[in-house]
Design a protein around this motif. Structure first.
Motif, PDB file in Angstrom:
ATOM      1  N   UNK A  90       0.917  -1.553   0.127  1.00 21.56           N
ATOM      2  CA  UNK A  90       0.144   0.021  -0.177  1.00 21.56           C
ATOM      3  C   UNK A  90       0.697   1.241   0.156  1.00 21.56           C
ATOM      4  N   UNK A  91       2.105   1.213  -0.027  1.00 21.34           N
ATOM      5  CA  UNK A  91       3.179   2.678  -0.066  1.00 21.34           C
ATOM      6  C   UNK A  91       2.373   3.532   1.172  1.00 21.34           C
ATOM      7  N   UNK A  92       2.646   3.028   2.182  1.00 20.80           N
ATOM      8  CA  UNK A  92       2.582   3.640   3.225  1.00 20.80           C
ATOM      9  C   UNK A  92       3.198   4.599   3.766  1.00 20.80           C
ATOM     10  N   UNK A  93       4.292   4.140   3.735  1.00 22.85           N
ATOM     11  CA  UNK A  93       5.326   4.876   4.804  1.00 22.85           C
ATOM     12  C   UNK A  93       5.741   6.498   3.999  1.00 22.85           C
ATOM     13  N   UNK A  94       5.708   7.476   5.183  1.00 21.61           N
ATOM     14  CA  UNK A  94       6.208   9.176   4.552  1.00 21.61           C
ATOM     15  C   UNK A  94       7.606   8.846   4.740  1.00 21.61           C
ATOM     16  N   UNK A  95       7.799   9.946   6.141  1.00 22.35           N
ATOM     17  CA  UNK A  95       9.417   9.745   6.737  1.00 22.35           C
ATOM     18  C   UNK A  95       9.710   8.734   7.285  1.00 22.35           C
ATOM     19  N   UNK A  96       8.760   7.855   7.104  1.00 17.84           N
ATOM     20  CA  UNK A  96       9.026   6.596   7.459  1.00 17.84           C
ATOM     21  C   UNK A  96       8.919   6.144   9.333  1.00 17.84           C
ATOM     22  N   UNK A  97       9.653   7.855  10.504  1.00 19.27           N
ATOM     23  CA  UNK A  97       9.805   8.320  11.588  1.00 19.27           C
ATOM     24  C   UNK A  97       8.959   7.040  12.805  1.00 19.27           C
ATOM     25  N   UNK A  98       7.507   7.532  12.335  1.00 18.75           N
ATOM     26  CA  UNK A  98       6.572   6.303  13.570  1.00 18.75           C
ATOM     27  C   UNK A  98       5.963   4.691  12.596  1.00 18.75           C
ATOM     28  N   UNK A  99       6.948   4.454  11.599  1.00 17.30           N
ATOM     29  CA  UNK A  99       6.072   3.701  10.830  1.00 17.30           C
ATOM     30  C   UNK A  99       6.863   2.150  11.503  1.00 17.30           C
ATOM     31  N   UNK A 100       7.553   2.774  12.733  1.00 19.74           N
ATOM     32  CA  UNK A 100       7.906   0.802  13.004  1.00 19.74           C
ATOM     33  C   UNK A 100       7.132   1.165  14.135  1.00 19.74           C
ATOM     34  N   UNK A 101       6.162   1.990  15.145  1.00 20.65           N
ATOM     35  CA  UNK A 101       5.408   2.158  16.045  1.00 20.65           C
ATOM     36  C   UNK A 101       3.815   1.574  15.474  1.00 20.65           C
ATOM     37  N   UNK A 102       3.516   1.635  13.866  1.00 21.11           N
ATOM     38  CA  UNK A 102       2.562   1.691  13.830  1.00 21.11           C
ATOM     39  C   UNK A 102       2.345   0.379  12.978  1.00 21.11           C
ATOM     40  N   UNK A 103       3.299  -0.156  12.846  1.00 20.29           N
ATOM     41  CA  UNK A 103       3.272  -1.165  12.034  1.00 20.29           C
ATOM     42  C   UNK A 103       3.468  -2.490  13.289  1.00 20.29           C
ATOM     43  N   UNK A 104       4.549  -2.188  15.092  1.00 19.46           N
ATOM     44  CA  UNK A 104       3.818  -2.618  15.198  1.00 19.46           C
ATOM     45  C   UNK A 104       2.737  -3.182  16.279  1.00 19.46           C
ATOM     46  N   UNK A 105       1.846  -1.910  16.630  1.00 13.19           N
ATOM     47  CA  UNK A 105       0.239  -1.971  16.564  1.00 13.19           C
ATOM     48  C   UNK A 105      -0.515  -2.647  16.098  1.00 13.19           C
ATOM     49  N   UNK A 106       0.005  -2.498  14.543  1.00 12.30           N
ATOM     50  CA  UNK A 106      -0.664  -3.592  13.998  1.00 12.30           C
ATOM     51  C   UNK A 106      -0.956  -4.550  13.971  1.00 12.30           C
ATOM     52  N   UNK A 107       0.112  -5.436  13.930  1.00 13.70           N
ATOM     53  CA  UNK A 107       0.982  -6.446  13.719  1.00 13.70           C
ATOM     54  C   UNK A 107      -0.008  -6.926  15.572  1.00 13.70           C
ATOM     55  N   UNK A 108       0.643  -6.465  16.661  1.00 16.44           N
ATOM     56  CA  UNK A 108      -0.177  -6.906  17.848  1.00 16.44           C
ATOM     57  C   UNK A 108      -1.908  -7.071  17.508  1.00 16.44           C
ATOM     58  N   UNK A 109      -2.204  -6.223  16.756  1.00 19.28           N
ATOM     59  CA  UNK A 109      -4.140  -6.212  16.781  1.00 19.28           C
ATOM     60  C   UNK A 109      -4.716  -7.485  15.607  1.00 19.28           C
ATOM     61  N   UNK A 110      -3.676  -7.616  14.521  1.00 16.22           N
ATOM     62  CA  UNK A 110      -3.894  -8.715  14.346  1.00 16.22           C
ATOM     63  C   UNK A 110      -4.009  -9.999  14.281  1.00 16.22           C
ATOM     64  N   UNK A 111      -2.464 -10.096  15.591  1.00 18.69           N
ATOM     65  CA  UNK A 111      -2.810 -11.403  16.417  1.00 18.69           C
ATOM     66  C   UNK A 111      -3.537 -11.618  16.689  1.00 18.69           C
ATOM     67  N   UNK A 112      -4.622 -10.444  17.360  1.00 17.25           N
ATOM     68  CA  UNK A 112      -5.357 -10.541  18.740  1.00 17.25           C
ATOM     69  C   UNK A 112      -6.996 -10.893  17.972  1.00 17.25           C
ATOM     70  N   UNK A 113      -7.197  -9.948  16.616  1.00 14.80           N
ATOM     71  CA  UNK A 113      -8.473  -9.339  16.226  1.00 14.80           C
ATOM     72  C   UNK A 113      -8.611 -10.384  14.491  1.00 14.80           C
ATOM     73  N   UNK A 114      -8.995 -11.436  14.114  1.00 12.33           N
ATOM     74  CA  UNK A 114      -8.662 -11.446  13.269  1.00 12.33           C
ATOM     75  C   UNK A 114      -8.918 -10.703  11.531  1.00 12.33           C
ATOM     76  N   UNK A 115     -10.206 -10.010  11.751  1.00 14.98           N
ATOM     77  CA  UNK A 115     -10.727  -9.557  10.863  1.00 14.98           C
ATOM     78  C   UNK A 115     -10.971  -8.016  11.767  1.00 14.98           C
ATOM     79  N   UNK A 116     -10.073  -7.027  12.014  1.00 16.76           N
ATOM     80  CA  UNK A 116     -10.044  -5.886  12.570  1.00 16.76           C
ATOM     81  C   UNK A 116     -11.181  -4.955  12.435  1.00 16.76           C
ATOM     82  N   UNK A 117     -12.033  -4.461  12.954  1.00 16.29           N
ATOM     83  CA  UNK A 117     -13.123  -3.409  11.881  1.00 16.29           C
ATOM     84  C   UNK A 117     -12.353  -2.143  12.071  1.00 16.29           C
ATOM     85  N   UNK A 118     -12.992  -0.721  11.335  1.00 15.28           N
ATOM     86  CA  UNK A 118     -12.741   0.689  12.025  1.00 15.28           C
ATOM     87  C   UNK A 118     -12.568   0.740  12.959  1.00 15.28           C
ATOM     88  N   UNK A 119     -14.039   0.889  13.619  1.00 16.08           N
ATOM     89  CA  UNK A 119     -13.437   1.067  15.455  1.00 16.08           C
ATOM     90  C   UNK A 119     -12.327   0.342  15.967  1.00 16.08           C
TER      91      UNK A 119
END
Ligand code: FES
Ligand code: FES
Lengths: 154, 722
Positions: A90-119
């Motif tokens: 999805x070509x997400x990154x820009x400066x990239x600085x926040x992205x480690x945190x975003x990716x780790x947060x997302x990884x924890x989320x999908x480990x917990x919820x197989x199909x996370x909703x927007x909320x």
């Protein structure tokens, strides 16, 4: 004290109240985890402790001794984690600085919820700041990562 | 051997010969001159000398192609779009290119500004010719080398995907690199006809993704060196304060703290790591001589601004008789718009790592202004500029903050390393960033407009009160004659709307305050677009004319703005009904050579403004990488929307009242609207994309709120009245 990071044991000489963030960055040289605010407001420092998301700037190192810590460097050996794949697609990154945190947060989320909703995404990533405004793609990439995760499992 | 590695071709690395007097650079290029350079360059290939291709491109015998960037990657995507320009002419797969930031050297000076720098949304247009020429030169040399080796005429060779082909022979670029390096550089090269482009215009994925998703990308804060110490600096709690005395004993008692040294900006605590340095600073006792800055108070300042806004200032633009037209008019709209001080708050706090030896100084930092930092470090260390080596890392966001005329954070870091006698990384905490300046100035616009019988404005009298971002810097010489900082009035004094208003006047009240101010993503446009676009909307409503239609009439002679407006309105379904509780607002603004229209769809939930959808149309001329343009529109909208809804820096008793992201609020993921970007097809020369997405969002939202609630919010951040 003993610290288990990305599957490796380290002996660190740090004051017990030293934030995990600075132990990782300045003592262990794992600089993928970022400093953005130091007060739990931005999520740039997010890592996993025993698989759960944790803001490392707000975590005393003594509290996680003996637990299993995962940083962005240990998420996968070859950027093959579904979140990383989705991020690239999805070509997400820009400066990239926040992205480690975003990716780790997302990884924890999908480990917990197989199909996370927007909320659910709002709740899990709503306090992961990105000054480059990559939020729209972060959201889309979390959905995509959940899909990839399911495909890889089946 | 690579083309670059040929020692005869390394002259470009030799010297930064720029004297202090040579530094006449700025992000501001008067609108008329903005494209002068770009427009002249391609016409006569013989006129401007060709770039030193070897400074920008390396082709190694193993076939690795490396592009050196004269500009800094801070998220805006030039790590991809500049290589695309070379790839186009070189006939090489851009996804296989390696990319590096260039060292600081004259070869990399901005083609329009005479210094190495990134800003003003200038990278694409200023490099559009140079990077293509580099690709074309390298291609010509490789073809020549192949022709010689094969004993054929160069005209019998063609290139394709990294190889020269002649008949059934195919030579990879890597195999030709050594030979090509020995050949004389051609005096001129022809660039491809745009109809033959295969790379430019193709949506191309970012080349810096791999290292930015696995934690290996190196930002300034990530630099690691042997023996490296970390410093944080105690700075005056009010601007302009000076150290009277300090007591370092408690700081030195913190384990890990090595030294406490005084520097011009304050007192630095130097330690083994950041945590110790920060704790040491907490323990440090400094007695400050606060000075006049301690009286600073934004409430009082705003009252003063409002008074000034009612008085005459310096005339930045005028036609006809604006006061006369207002005096005669039956209907006058008289309003004020207010914009607060804003911090840039890039996600990576400022930092610089400095290592000083007898004959050289190395600086690692994420900067938008290499030449300035190089000169500043040279002045402090007593070295020559070419002895200062600037290693540009990735920038964790810039937004203008990493481009100061004072080279503030790099100068400070050089002072710290000098005083400490060690290799030191000086790091700002987030609190230092929020409280330490530089800021987008606080601004008041007062506009009085007369409605003519046709509903269109018959007179427009406009006064802007602002600090100048260029006053007191070397850039001030640019406007010494007029006393008007053009970046304070850009987007207003040169607004296309005024061309359609026979009697108009724009004046500037230049306010001086001890608050350090700076360009903040889109500079003057960040507030002038708010004032202009809200006012035009107010007039449309006062005249009972649809806001899009009203703008179309005023912009009758502005085809590019109008086309962007029409596209955004059409894609947003401007006239289509919305569910109850929602409304649309529109804004259109030209900045940095691009034309952007946005339609925002809002609701109010629990007293809060929610923005659901933003349809954005941009005409930025030739779209080099449509993916970059989309990303930058999303980014510019998020940046501007955060400011419009929630950000402000205020002062009381000289102290900044905000300190971190808990009270300096920026946009968060749940508040990100759905953004849809539409690019107007164009063959015009490229404009900028890093900044032009920001100006229209605040007025588009304010206009939508007015349509929904009838409340006209004229002060940012936008807050609904109960
Ligand atoms: S650095 Fe930990 S939340 Fe910001
Ligand atoms: S990508 Fe720059 S802060 Fe998120």
């Amino acid at each position: 004290m003993k610290l288990r990071v990305n599957g490796k044991d380290h002996e660190v000489a740090a004051p017990p109240d030293m934030p995990l963030l600075w132990v990782l960055r300045d003592l262990l040289g794992l600089t993928g985890t970022k400093y953005g605010c130091g007060v739990g407001q931005c999520g740039a420092c997010l890592v996993h402790v025993d698989g759960k998301p944790r803001r490392s700037c707000m975590t005393d190192v003594a509290d996680v001794a003996g637990k299993s810590i995962t940083t962005i460097e240990g998420l996968s050996a070859d950027a093959s984690h579904p979140v990383q794949q989705a991020w690239a697609e999805m070509d997400v990154v820009q400066c990239g600085y926040c992205q480690s945190g975003q990716i780790m947060a997302a990884a924890a989320l999908i480990a917990e919820k197989t199909k996370p909703t927007d909320p659910e995404i709002d709740a899990a990533l709503g306090r992961q700041l990105c000054r480059c405004g990559t939020y729209q793609r972060v959201r889309a990439a979390v959905h995509r990562a959940a899909e990839l995760n399911q495909e890889q499992k089946s | 051997m690579s083309i670059l590695a040929d020692p005869n071709r390394r002259e470009f690395l030799k010297a930064a010969t720029l004297g202090a007097a040579g530094l006449v650079v700025g992000f501001y290029v008067p609108a008329g001159r903005r494209f002068a350079h770009a427009a002249e360059a391609p016409a006569a290939p013989a006129a401007p000398p060709l770039p030193q291709a070897n400074a920008f491109l390396r082709i190694a015998p193993d076939g690795t192609v490396t592009v050196l960037l004269a500009h800094s990657e801070m998220g805006q995507g030039i790590w991809t779009s500049l290589p695309m320009l070379i790839a186009e002419e070189l006939d090489f797969d851009v996804s296989k290119m390696k990319v590096e930031h260039a060292p600081a050297a004259p070869a990399y000076f901005h083609t329009a500004f005479g210094a190495q720098m990134t800003g003003g949304s200038t990278t694409t247009w200023s490099e559009f010719d140079r990077y293509r020429q580099v690709g074309a030169i390298a291609r010509a040399l490789l073809v020549q080398a192949a022709a010689q080796r094969l004993g054929v005429d160069a005209a019998a060779c063609r290139t394709e995907n990294g190889a020269v082909i002649a008949g059934d022979r195919r030579l990879r670029y890597g195999e030709l690199a050594d030979d090509a390096a020995q050949l004389p550089v051609p005096a001129s090269v022809a660039l491809k006809d745009p109809k033959d482009w295969k790379v430019i215009g193709q949506p191309t994925r970012r080349l810096d993704t791999p290292e930015k998703i696995n934690g290996t990308a190196v930002f300034g804060l990530d630099v690691r060196l042997d023996g490296l110490l970390t410093a944080v600096v105690a700075r005056s709690p009010v601007f302009g304060g000076k150290v009277k005395s300090f007591d370092a004993s408690a700081a030195l008692a913190v384990p890990g703290v090595r030294k406490v040294v005084q520097v011009p900006s304050g007192v630095a605590v130097v330690a083994d790591h950041f945590w110790a340095a920060q704790q040491g600073r907490d323990a440090l006792k400094v007695d400050w001589d606060l000075g006049a800055g301690a009286a600073l108070d934004t409430v009082a300042m705003l009252a003063e601004y409002r008074k000034l806004a009612a008085a005459d200032g310096k005339v930045a633009a005028a036609a006809g008789d604006a006061p006369g037209a207002l005096a005669k008019a039956d209907k006058v709209v008289d309003v004020e718009y207010v914009a607060p001080y804003l911090a840039h708050a890039p996600m990576e706090p400022l930092n610089a790592t400095v290592r000083i030896a007898t004959d050289r100084c190395d600086v690692w930092t994420g900067t938008q202004m290499q030449t300035g930092e190089q000169m500043a470090a040279a002045a402090i260390t007593g070295l020559k500029p070419e002895q200062v080596h600037i290693h540009t890392t990735f920038l964790g966001g810039g937004f203008g903050r990493r481009a100061t005329a004072s080279a503030d954070w790099v100068s400070e870091a050089v002072h710290v390393a000098t005083a400490a006698g060690a290799t030191v990384k000086t790091v700002w905490t987030r609190e230092d960033d929020v409280r330490g300046g530089y800021y987008r100035p606080m601004v008041v616009h007062r506009i009085r407009a007369a409605l003519g019988s046709d509903g269109l404005p018959a007179g427009w009298d406009h006064t802007i009160v602002s600090q100048s971002v260029m006053a007191g810097t070397p850039f001030e010489s640019m406007f010494a004659k007029t006393g008007i900082d053009p970046s304070s009035v850009e987007g207003a004094a040169d607004s296309p709307y005024l061309k359609a208003i026979p009697n108009h006047r724009v004046q500037l009240q230049d306010y001086r305050a001890p608050v350090p101010v700076l360009w903040w993503r889109s500079v003057g446009h960040s507030h002038t677009a708010f004032a202009m676009e809200c006012m035009v909307d107010e007039l449309a409503r006062a005249a009972g004319i649809d806001p899009v239609e009203y703008r179309r009439r005023l912009l009758a002679d502005q085809p590019r703005l109008r086309a962007a407006l029409d596209l955004a309105a059409a894609k947003a379904g401007w006239r289509s009904p919305l569910p109850a509780g929602r409304a649309r607002g529109v804004a259109v603004h030209e900045s940095f050579g691009s034309f952007v229209a946005q339609v925002a769809e809002v609701s109010v939930e629990g007293g809060r403004i929610r923005v659901h959808r933003v349809v954005c149309a941009i005409d930025c001329g030739i779209a080099v990488n449509p993916k970059t343009i989309e990303a930058q529109m999303e980014s510019g909208i998020a940046f501007g929307l955060g400011a419009a809804l929630s950000s402000a820096i205020t002062f009381k008793d000289g102290r900044v009242q905000q300190s971190n992201f808990d009270d300096y609020r920026v946009l968060r993921l749940p508040d990100m609207p759905k953004v849809e970007v539409h690019i107007v097809p164009s063959r015009e020369r490229p404009g900028g994309v890093g900044e032009p997405g920001t100006p229209p969002i605040a007025p588009a939202v304010a206009n939508a709120v007015a349509a929904l609630t009838g409340q006209r919010l004229r002060e940012m951040p936008l807050r609904l009245r109960a």
